[in-house]
Design a protein around this motif. Structure first.
Motif, PDB file in Angstrom:
ATOM      1  N   PRO A  57       0.809  -1.218   0.000  1.00 39.82           N
ATOM      2  CA  PRO A  57       0.000   0.000   0.000  1.00 39.82           C
ATOM      3  C   PRO A  57       0.850   1.279   0.000  1.00 39.82           C
ATOM      4  O   PRO A  57       0.553   2.229  -0.736  1.00 39.82           O
ATOM      5  CB  PRO A  57      -0.824  -0.135   1.283  1.00 39.82           C
ATOM      6  N   GLY A  58       1.924   1.311   0.805  1.00 37.46           N
ATOM      7  CA  GLY A  58       2.749   2.522   0.852  1.00 37.46           C
ATOM      8  C   GLY A  58       3.459   2.777  -0.470  1.00 37.46           C
ATOM      9  O   GLY A  58       3.363   3.863  -1.051  1.00 37.46           O
ATOM     10  N   GLY A  59       4.179   1.771  -0.974  1.00 29.59           N
ATOM     11  CA  GLY A  59       4.998   1.944  -2.175  1.00 29.59           C
ATOM     12  C   GLY A  59       4.173   2.187  -3.425  1.00 29.59           C
ATOM     13  O   GLY A  59       4.518   3.047  -4.256  1.00 29.59           O
ATOM     14  N   SER A  60       3.072   1.455  -3.577  1.00 25.15           N
ATOM     15  CA  SER A  60       2.272   1.618  -4.802  1.00 25.15           C
ATOM     16  C   SER A  60       1.627   2.992  -4.858  1.00 25.15           C
ATOM     17  O   SER A  60       1.575   3.618  -5.921  1.00 25.15           O
ATOM     18  CB  SER A  60       1.185   0.536  -4.880  1.00 25.15           C
ATOM     19  N   VAL A 115     -10.262  -4.651   5.196  1.00 26.89           N
ATOM     20  CA  VAL A 115     -10.967  -3.789   6.149  1.00 26.89           C
ATOM     21  C   VAL A 115     -10.259  -2.431   6.186  1.00 26.89           C
ATOM     22  O   VAL A 115      -9.050  -2.361   6.405  1.00 26.89           O
ATOM     23  CB  VAL A 115     -10.970  -4.415   7.560  1.00 26.89           C
ATOM     24  N   ALA A 116     -11.019  -1.359   5.944  1.00 27.42           N
ATOM     25  CA  ALA A 116     -10.444  -0.012   5.884  1.00 27.42           C
ATOM     26  C   ALA A 116     -10.837   0.749   7.147  1.00 27.42           C
ATOM     27  O   ALA A 116     -12.030   0.904   7.424  1.00 27.42           O
ATOM     28  CB  ALA A 116     -10.970   0.719   4.653  1.00 27.42           C
ATOM     29  N   ASP A 129       5.969   3.923   4.520  1.00 22.21           N
ATOM     30  CA  ASP A 129       5.293   2.658   4.859  1.00 22.21           C
ATOM     31  C   ASP A 129       4.906   2.647   6.339  1.00 22.21           C
ATOM     32  O   ASP A 129       5.027   3.669   7.038  1.00 22.21           O
ATOM     33  CB  ASP A 129       6.169   1.444   4.485  1.00 22.21           C
ATOM     34  N   ALA A 130       4.494   1.471   6.833  1.00 23.42           N
ATOM     35  CA  ALA A 130       4.010   1.367   8.207  1.00 23.42           C
ATOM     36  C   ALA A 130       5.087   1.715   9.229  1.00 23.42           C
ATOM     37  O   ALA A 130       4.773   1.959  10.397  1.00 23.42           O
ATOM     38  CB  ALA A 130       3.515  -0.065   8.452  1.00 23.42           C
ATOM     39  N   SER A 131       6.339   1.757   8.800  1.00 23.76           N
ATOM     40  CA  SER A 131       7.396   2.032   9.777  1.00 23.76           C
ATOM     41  C   SER A 131       7.378   3.487  10.261  1.00 23.76           C
ATOM     42  O   SER A 131       8.047   3.826  11.219  1.00 23.76           O
ATOM     43  CB  SER A 131       8.769   1.645   9.227  1.00 23.76           C
ATOM     44  N   LEU A 132       6.579   4.340   9.614  1.00 20.97           N
ATOM     45  CA  LEU A 132       6.495   5.750  10.035  1.00 20.97           C
ATOM     46  C   LEU A 132       5.713   5.946  11.327  1.00 20.97           C
ATOM     47  O   LEU A 132       5.864   6.961  12.011  1.00 20.97           O
ATOM     48  CB  LEU A 132       5.764   6.565   8.953  1.00 20.97           C
ATOM     49  N   PHE A 133       4.837   4.991  11.676  1.00 22.13           N
ATOM     50  CA  PHE A 133       3.925   5.211  12.810  1.00 22.13           C
ATOM     51  C   PHE A 133       4.713   5.396  14.117  1.00 22.13           C
ATOM     52  O   PHE A 133       5.526   4.538  14.476  1.00 22.13           O
ATOM     53  CB  PHE A 133       2.991   4.005  13.005  1.00 22.13           C
ATOM     54  N   PRO A 134       4.433   6.457  14.870  1.00 24.45           N
ATOM     55  CA  PRO A 134       5.121   6.653  16.149  1.00 24.45           C
ATOM     56  C   PRO A 134       4.729   5.619  17.207  1.00 24.45           C
ATOM     57  O   PRO A 134       5.472   5.372  18.141  1.00 24.45           O
ATOM     58  CB  PRO A 134       4.698   8.053  16.580  1.00 24.45           C
ATOM     59  N   GLY A 187      -3.811   1.192  16.515  1.00 17.95           N
ATOM     60  CA  GLY A 187      -5.024   0.723  17.201  1.00 17.95           C
ATOM     61  C   GLY A 187      -6.049   0.131  16.250  1.00 17.95           C
ATOM     62  O   GLY A 187      -6.988  -0.515  16.701  1.00 17.95           O
ATOM     63  N   VAL A 188      -5.890   0.366  14.954  1.00 24.75           N
ATOM     64  CA  VAL A 188      -6.879  -0.121  13.977  1.00 24.75           C
ATOM     65  C   VAL A 188      -6.131  -0.719  12.784  1.00 24.75           C
ATOM     66  O   VAL A 188      -4.906  -0.610  12.691  1.00 24.75           O
ATOM     67  CB  VAL A 188      -7.783   1.030  13.482  1.00 24.75           C
ATOM     68  N   ALA A 189      -6.899  -1.321  11.852  1.00 23.21           N
ATOM     69  CA  ALA A 189      -6.289  -1.834  10.630  1.00 23.21           C
ATOM     70  C   ALA A 189      -5.525  -0.689   9.950  1.00 23.21           C
ATOM     71  O   ALA A 189      -6.071   0.396   9.747  1.00 23.21           O
ATOM     72  CB  ALA A 189      -7.377  -2.384   9.716  1.00 23.21           C
ATOM     73  N   PRO A 190      -4.233  -0.902   9.622  1.00 22.17           N
ATOM     74  CA  PRO A 190      -3.368   0.256   9.318  1.00 22.17           C
ATOM     75  C   PRO A 190      -3.301   0.717   7.863  1.00 22.17           C
ATOM     76  O   PRO A 190      -2.811   1.810   7.587  1.00 22.17           O
ATOM     77  CB  PRO A 190      -1.984  -0.258   9.734  1.00 22.17           C
ATOM     78  N   SER A 191      -3.780  -0.091   6.900  1.00 22.06           N
ATOM     79  CA  SER A 191      -3.397   0.182   5.504  1.00 22.06           C
ATOM     80  C   SER A 191      -3.894   1.529   4.982  1.00 22.06           C
ATOM     81  O   SER A 191      -3.208   2.188   4.202  1.00 22.06           O
ATOM     82  CB  SER A 191      -3.879  -0.942   4.589  1.00 22.06           C
ATOM     83  N   TRP A 192      -5.079   1.958   5.408  1.00 18.54           N
ATOM     84  CA  TRP A 192      -5.613   3.226   4.883  1.00 18.54           C
ATOM     85  C   TRP A 192      -4.700   4.383   5.304  1.00 18.54           C
ATOM     86  O   TRP A 192      -4.406   5.306   4.529  1.00 18.54           O
ATOM     87  CB  TRP A 192      -7.058   3.430   5.382  1.00 18.54           C
ATOM     88  N   THR A 193      -4.236   4.331   6.553  1.00 15.20           N
ATOM     89  CA  THR A 193      -3.367   5.400   7.063  1.00 15.20           C
ATOM     90  C   THR A 193      -2.003   5.363   6.365  1.00 15.20           C
ATOM     91  O   THR A 193      -1.424   6.412   6.047  1.00 15.20           O
ATOM     92  CB  THR A 193      -3.217   5.248   8.597  1.00 15.20           C
TER      93      THR A 193
END
Ligand code: FAD
Length: 528
Positions: A38-41, A108-109, A497-502, A506-512
Motif C-alpha cells: 500500500p505505501g509503495g504503490s 478492512v479499511a 510505509d508502516a514504519s512511520l507510525f510513532p 489501534g486499527v487496521a493500518p493500511s488506509w493510514t
C-alpha cells in the motif's frame, strides 16, 4: 473501481528474467520506490501521475488474479512471507508479491481515532500531525479503492454473534459497520489467500494500473533492494544509487544492478526498511529500528448448537466456502479503555485444527466434525511493548521484542471479555489462543484464565499490523523521519510505509499508510 494491468501496461512490468538490465543501469530516474505494498504503490503512482519518471522495485513476483486459486498452502507460500520475533515467540505475516500486503489483506479499511493522532503529535513533537492533515489523502485513496461501508443486510450468522456479544456486554453502541476496499464481494471469506475473483481492492487492481497508465512508471519484480550507495553532501547523506539483486528462476544466476535516481522512497515495511537504512550505514544520520509495535492478533474459536458457517461448493477441485462477507462489524467500543477490538473472522478448517491442536486426537476429531458449528473472532491489541528493536543479523532484520506486563494483562482482559460474551450468546465451548488453554464451557471456568500465566510465548499470537522502526519525529531525538517522510540527516531518502507510525495505530493500518504515502509523494513530487 477494479482496474486491470492491461497487456500494453505489461510492457513496463519486468521480472528478473525479462528486465533490460543494461538499459536500467544507464537510466537516471526521478524517483526509485522500494516495495509495492500500500505505501509503495500509492507513492509510485502519485509520483508518476505528477509526471515524474519512477522505477518501482519489488522483491516478490507478479501474480495476476488468474494465478490466485484459494488453496491454503499454495497461496500462503506464493504470496506471503513470515518473520519471527527473537526467540520465535510471535510470527509476523506480510506480503511478498507485487502489491505486497494488499494482495492478502482482509480489505478492512479503518482510520485511527483522534486520540491516537493526539498521541502521535505529542510523541513526534509535530503538532501538525492530525487526522485533518491526512483527510484529503484518506479521501483520495478511499475513492480509488471504492471504500464502501457495509450494511446490516449483509449480516450472516458469524456477524450476528458479534452483534449479540456487544449487546450481552451492554456495549451495543461500541459496534460499528466496517468499511471495506470493495464495492462488491462474493463472500468466500478467503481474502487472506488473495481474491481469485479479483473483487477486492488491491494495489494490483488500483494504484499500480493508474501509475502504469501514465507511461512514467516502470516496475521491476523479483528485484531485492540491498543498500544505498551514499555520498556526504553539505546537507547530509546523499543517496546516489540503490544496489539491487534480481533473483529469478532457480537455474539463473542473480544479477546485481545499480539503480540511479534523484530520490529514493523506501516502502518495504517496518523490518525491511529499517534493515535497508542500517545496511546503508545511515545509522550515523538517524537511528532506525526502534519503537516497533506488533499490534498482535489472536483468534478465539467457539462451538455452537446451530450452524455458524454455511456449506460452500466445489469449484474445479477446490472447496469454496460461501459464508458472506466475513467482517461487517468492528467491535471497537472498548479500544480506548481496554486497548482491544474484534471482528468475526472467517473460520477455515486449517485454522480450527491448529488452534485446537492441544486436544487429544479423539476430541480433536469431534471438534473438527463440528466445523460448521464453529465461530471465530479475531481480537487485536493496541500494544505498547516493554522493548522492541530491529537489528541486523547476517544482514537480515531481526526483531528483539519483549511485551509489557500491561499488554499481557490487556490480553487476559480481552480473552475474558470475549469468552464471557460468547458463553452469554450460546457458545458451548470456547477455545482461547493459548498453548494450553483452560477448558471453557461455563462462566466458572473463566477463573482459570484469570489465574493463568500470560506471556507471548504461552499464547498463539501473530502480527500482520507490524509498524514503527522509522517513526515520524520533529528531529532525531523524536524520530527517524520528518513530516515529509525524509530520513533525518539525509537529503533524498524517504520512507512511506508502516514504519512511520510513532506507535500502534489501534486499527487496521493500511488506509493510514496509503494516506501518509500520498502526502509524502505529493510533497516530494513538488520538489523534483
Ligand atoms: C493476512 C493479512 C491480513 C491483513 N488484513 C488487513 C486489513 O483487513 N486491513 C488493513 O488495513 N490491513 C490489513 N493487513 C495489514 C496490511 O496489509 C499492512 O499493514 C500493509 O500491507 C503494510 O503496507 P506497507 O506498504 O507498509 O508494506 P507491505 O504491504 O508489507 O509491502 C512491502 C513490500 O515490499 C517488498 N519488499 C520487502 N523488502 C524488500 C526489498 N529489500 N526489496 C524490494 N522489495 C521489498 C515486500 O515483498 C512487500 O511487497 C493485513 C495483513 C496481512 C498479512
Amino acid at each position: 473501481m477494479i482496474r486491470q494491468i492491461t497487456p500494453s501496461m505489461r510492457r513496463h512490468l519486468y521480472s528478473a528474467s525479462s528486465a533490460p538490465w543494461r538499459e536500467l543501469e544507464w537510466s537516471r530516474w526521478d524517483a526509485c520506490v522500494i516495495g509495492s505494498g500500500p505505501g509503495g504503490s500509492v507513492a509510485a503512482a502519485t509520483l508518476a501521475l505528477a509526471g515524474k519518471r519512477v522505477v518501482l522495485v519489488e522483491r516478490g513476483a507478479f501474480r495476476p488474479p488468474d494465478d490466485l486459486n484459494f488453496s491454503v498452502l499454495d497461496m500462503a507460500m506464493r504470496l506471503g512471507h513470515v518473520d519471527l520475533t527473537a526467540g520465535g515467540r510471535t510470527t509476523l505475516h506480510s506480503g511478498r508479491v507485487l502489491g505486497g500486503g494488499s494482495v492478502i489483506f482482509g480489505a478492512v479499511a479503518m482510520q485511527p481515532p483522534s486520540y491516537v493522532f493526539d498521541e502521535w503529535a505529542e510523541a513526534s513533537g509535530i503538532p501538525e500531525l492530525t487526522s485533518s492533515l491526512l483527510a484529503p489523502h484518506y479521501a483520495c485513496v478511499g475513492d480509488v479503492l471504492s471504500v464502501t461501508r457495509q450494511t446490516v443486510r449483509q449480516e450472516n450468522r458469524a456477524n450476528a454473534i458479534v452483534r449479540q456479544m456487544a449487546e450481552a456486554m451492554g456495549h451495543e453502541d461500541g459496534l460499528e459497520l466496517a468499511q471495506r476496499y470493495t464495492a462488491g464481494c462474493r463472500g468466500t471469506g478467503l481474502c487472506t489467500l488473495g481474491c481469485g475473483f479479483d473483487l477486492k481492492g488491491t494495489m494490483v487492481n488500483s494504484f499500480l494500473p493508474l501509475g502504469l497508465e501514465t507511461g512514467n512508471l516502470t516496475i521491476l519484480t523479483e528485484c531485492e533492494a540491498v543498500a544505498f550507495e551514499t555520498e556526504l553532501a553539505r546537507d547530509g547523506a546523499l543517496a546516489v544509487a540503490l544496489h539491487v539483486v534480481l533473483r529469478g528462476a532457480q537455474d539463473t544466476l542473480p544479477v546485481r544492478l545499480r539503480i540511479r535516481a534523484k530520490s529514493f522512497v523506501s516502502a518495504s515495511g517496518s523490518l525491511p526498511t529499517s534493515a535497508l537504512l542500517m545496511r546503508s550505514r545511515l545509522r550515523r544520520s538517524a537511528c532506525p529500528g526502534g519503537q516497533v509495535s506488533l499490534q498482535p492478533h489472536g483468534i478465539v474459536h467457539a462451538t455452537f448448537d446451530e450452524p455458524v458457517t454455511y456449506r460452500g461448493h466445489r469449484d474445479n477441485g477446490r472447496y469454496l466456502p460461501m459464508n458472506g462477507v466475513p467482517a461487517i462489524y468492528n467491535f471497537t467500543g472498548l479500544l480506548q479503555q481496554r486497548g482491544y477490538y474484534w471482528f468475526a473472522s472467517s473460520v477455515h478448517p486449517s485454522s480450527l485444527a491448529a488452534y485446537t491442536a492441544h486436544l487429544p486426537p479423539d476430541e480433536h476429531r469431534q471438534i473438527m466434525e463440528r466445523f460448521h458449528y464453529t465461530s471465530s473472532i479475531t481480537v487485536t491489541l493496541r500494544d505498547n511493548p516493554e522493548r522492541s528493536r530491529i537489528d541486523l543479523r547476517h544482514d537480515s532484520p531481526h526483531l528483539d521484542f519483549v511485551e509489557s506486563v500491561r499488554d499481557c494483562d490487556a490480553l487476559r482482559r480481552c480473552f475474558l471479555d470475549a469468552a464471557r460474551a460468547l458463553l452469554a450468546v450460546g457458545a458451548r465451548q470456547v477455545f482461547l489462543p493459548m498453548l494450553r488453554p483452560p477448558r471453557i464451557s461455563t462462566d466458572s471456568d473463566l477463573m482459570a484464565v484469570a489465574e493463568a500465566s500470560m506471556s507471548y510465548d504461552r499464547m498463539l499470537l501473530y502480527s500482520d499490523h507490524t509498524s514503527g522502526g522509522n517513526a515520524l519525529g520533529v528531529d532525531r531525538r523524536h524520530g527517524v523521519t520528518d513530516l515529509h517522510g525524509r530520513v533525518h540527516g539525509t537529503t533524498n531518502v524517504y520512507v512511506a510505509d508502516a514504519s512511520l507510525f510513532p506507535s500502534a495505530s489501534g486499527v487496521a493500518p493500511s488506509w493510514t499508510i496509503m494516506a501518509f504515502a500520498r502526502m509524502i509523494a505529493l510533497n516530494l513530487g513538488a520538489t523534483l
